[in-house]
Design an enzyme around this catalytic site. Structure first.
Site, mmCIF file in Angstrom:
data_model
loop_
_atom_site.group_PDB
_atom_site.id
_atom_site.type_symbol
_atom_site.label_atom_id
_atom_site.label_comp_id
_atom_site.label_asym_id
_atom_site.label_seq_id
_atom_site.Cartn_x
_atom_site.Cartn_y
_atom_site.Cartn_z
ATOM 1 N N ARG A 1 0.873 -1.179 0.000
ATOM 2 C CA ARG A 1 0.000 0.000 0.000
ATOM 3 C C ARG A 1 0.905 1.223 0.000
ATOM 4 O O ARG A 1 1.547 1.512 1.005
ATOM 5 C CB ARG A 1 -0.896 -0.035 1.246
ATOM 6 C CG ARG A 1 -1.398 1.318 1.654
ATOM 7 C CD ARG A 1 -2.519 1.263 2.649
ATOM 8 N NE ARG A 1 -2.210 0.750 3.973
ATOM 9 C CZ ARG A 1 -1.502 1.404 4.908
ATOM 10 N NH1 ARG A 1 -0.989 2.577 4.668
ATOM 11 N NH2 ARG A 1 -1.326 0.848 6.090
ATOM 12 N N HIS B 1 -3.447 4.293 4.926
ATOM 13 C CA HIS B 1 -4.506 3.275 5.055
ATOM 14 C C HIS B 1 -5.825 3.847 4.532
ATOM 15 O O HIS B 1 -6.512 3.231 3.724
ATOM 16 C CB HIS B 1 -4.632 2.855 6.521
ATOM 17 C CG HIS B 1 -5.830 2.020 6.803
ATOM 18 N ND1 HIS B 1 -5.943 0.724 6.379
ATOM 19 C CD2 HIS B 1 -6.994 2.307 7.437
ATOM 20 C CE1 HIS B 1 -7.126 0.238 6.752
ATOM 21 N NE2 HIS B 1 -7.772 1.194 7.390
ATOM 22 N N TYR C 1 4.357 5.367 11.421
ATOM 23 C CA TYR C 1 4.700 3.970 11.738
ATOM 24 C C TYR C 1 5.545 3.259 10.687
ATOM 25 O O TYR C 1 5.927 2.123 10.895
ATOM 26 C CB TYR C 1 3.419 3.161 12.025
ATOM 27 C CG TYR C 1 2.370 3.206 10.923
ATOM 28 C CD1 TYR C 1 2.466 2.393 9.799
ATOM 29 C CD2 TYR C 1 1.289 4.078 11.005
ATOM 30 C CE1 TYR C 1 1.510 2.441 8.796
ATOM 31 C CE2 TYR C 1 0.332 4.132 10.006
ATOM 32 C CZ TYR C 1 0.442 3.313 8.903
ATOM 33 O OH TYR C 1 -0.493 3.361 7.898
#
Ligand code: TPP
Length: 364
Positions: free
Chosen positions: A258, A262, A271
């Site tokens: 990805r 998100h 992160y």
């Protein structure tokens, strides 16, 4: 643990060179290859336009598919016209392959409808926000197909369920695997391992590569290069054929990434490190097919210009159509909740109607 590329089906390298595989082959005409390229570009453009619209306040949220185009177009184009798709919420590329107008998807994310398309007309069911739930729906549907005698010779149909790496940790998904395996249901479990379940990396969720889990449930698991549209197509087609002929489920792990957040509510820089994203950029699904087409002389500049023009037109369609969507009547949210009259819901509706009426020029 295995390296990601061990036991990994790949037909087209990131540099755009064809590689041989003992079991799977790329069997496309030049026109079909150009068609796949067109799909990848247009799907990316829909996604980019939707992301921009969300940033401008026109959509409540958007779940970007950036980086996952080949996993979706490769599998979506492997589907037969009668196959049924049970998606999560990021499968805009598969929706494209099922002829769902992108505006239908945008309506859902804009909040003007609660579904947006006719699942039966497109054989593409509604988006599922409850992680993994659709794997059970897909398995149940597949068992229904089986009981209707639509597996085996002749009229065969198959079902495919899409989900992410994070979903494999859900109880529902594991239950679906058991049912599908026990009943040899004609279902393909298509996991887009995009490496992250929001902020949790795959290796925190599974001690073995995901595709190896299928063996424990009693059906084959295959890992495919999810950024290689040709390999994804070949592997998905074989798994669907297997389902249709009555040989039961297959788990496909499309190893991809990805590239974006998100959803538009997420900040992935909190992160994951930039170097990881940079490394995956070099495996871009569109660039590798473009390199292949150019090197093999299968597409010329006029073709690429034509796709760029078509992409601009599509972006206009998406933007204008989104801005023109009418707001729903507020009270319509109470419609279609239950098939039969439902007193507590009616009471909520009445109370909300009274609230709306309390404004000057109120609704009722
Ligand atoms: C049952 C359930 N639990 C938690 C959530 C919150 N949630 C939304 S997306 C997500 C992560 C999903 O990750 P993955 O399955 O890898 O799919 P991806 O979004 O990466 O495609 C979670 C936990 C949810 N929607 N449903």
């Amino acid at each position: 643990m295995l390296s990601p590329t061990e036991d990994f089906v790949q037909l087209l390298t990131p540099e755009g060179e064809l590689v041989d595989h003992p079991e799977y082959a790329s069997e496309f005409t030049d026109a079909e290859l150009r068609g796949l390229y067109r799909d990848l570009v247009l799907v990316r453009r829909i996604d980019a336009e939707a992301t921009a619209l969300q940033r401008q306040g026109e959509l409540g949220i958007w779940a970007s598919l950036l980086g996952q185009e080949a996993a979706q177009v490769g599998s979506g184009r492997a589907l037969g016209p009668k196959d049924h798709v049970f998606p999560t919420y990021r499968e805009h590329g598969v929706a494209w392959c099922r002829d769902v107008d992108p505006l239908r998807l945008l309506g859902l994310f804009r909040g003007v409808n609660t579904g947006g398309w006719d699942p039966e007309a497109h054989k593409f069911h509604l988006y599922t926000i409850v992680i993994g739930a659709q794997t059970l729906h897909a398995t149940g549907y597949a068992m229904g197909i089986q009981r209707d005698g639509l597996v085996g010779e002749g009229n065969a149909e198959a079902v495919i369920a899409y989900f992410g790496d994070g979903a494999t940790s859900q109880g529902d998904v594991n239950e679906a695997f058991i049912w599908a395996s026990s009943f040899q249901a004609p279902v393909v479990f298509f996991c887009q391992n995009n490496q992250w379940a929001i902020s949790i990396p795959t290796d925190k969720q599974s001690r073995v590569p995901l595709y190896q889990r299928a063996r424990g449930f009693g059906f084959p698991g295959i890992r495919v290069d999810g950024n290689d549209v040709l390999a994804v197509h070949a592997v998905t087609r074989a798994a669907l054929d297997r389902a249709r002929e009555g040989s039961g489920p297959t788990f496909i792990e499309a190893f991809t990434y990805r590239m974006g957040a998100h959803t538009t509510s997420d900040d992935p820089t909190r992160y994951r490190i930039a170097a990881e994203v940079e490394a995956w950029k070099l495996k871009d699904p569109i660039e590798r097919l473009r390199s292949f087409l150019v090197r093999q002389g299968k597409a010329d500049q006029a073709f690429f210009d034509e796709i760029a023009e078509e992409s601009d037109q599509l972006a206009k369609h998406v933007r204008t159509g989104c801005l023109e969507m009418a707001d729903p009547e507020p009270l319509s949210m109470f419609d279609h909740v239950y098939a039969e009259p439902h007193p507590p819901l009616q009471a909520q509706r009445d109370s909300f109607a009274a609230y709306l009426a309390s404004f000057e020029g109120g609704h009722e």
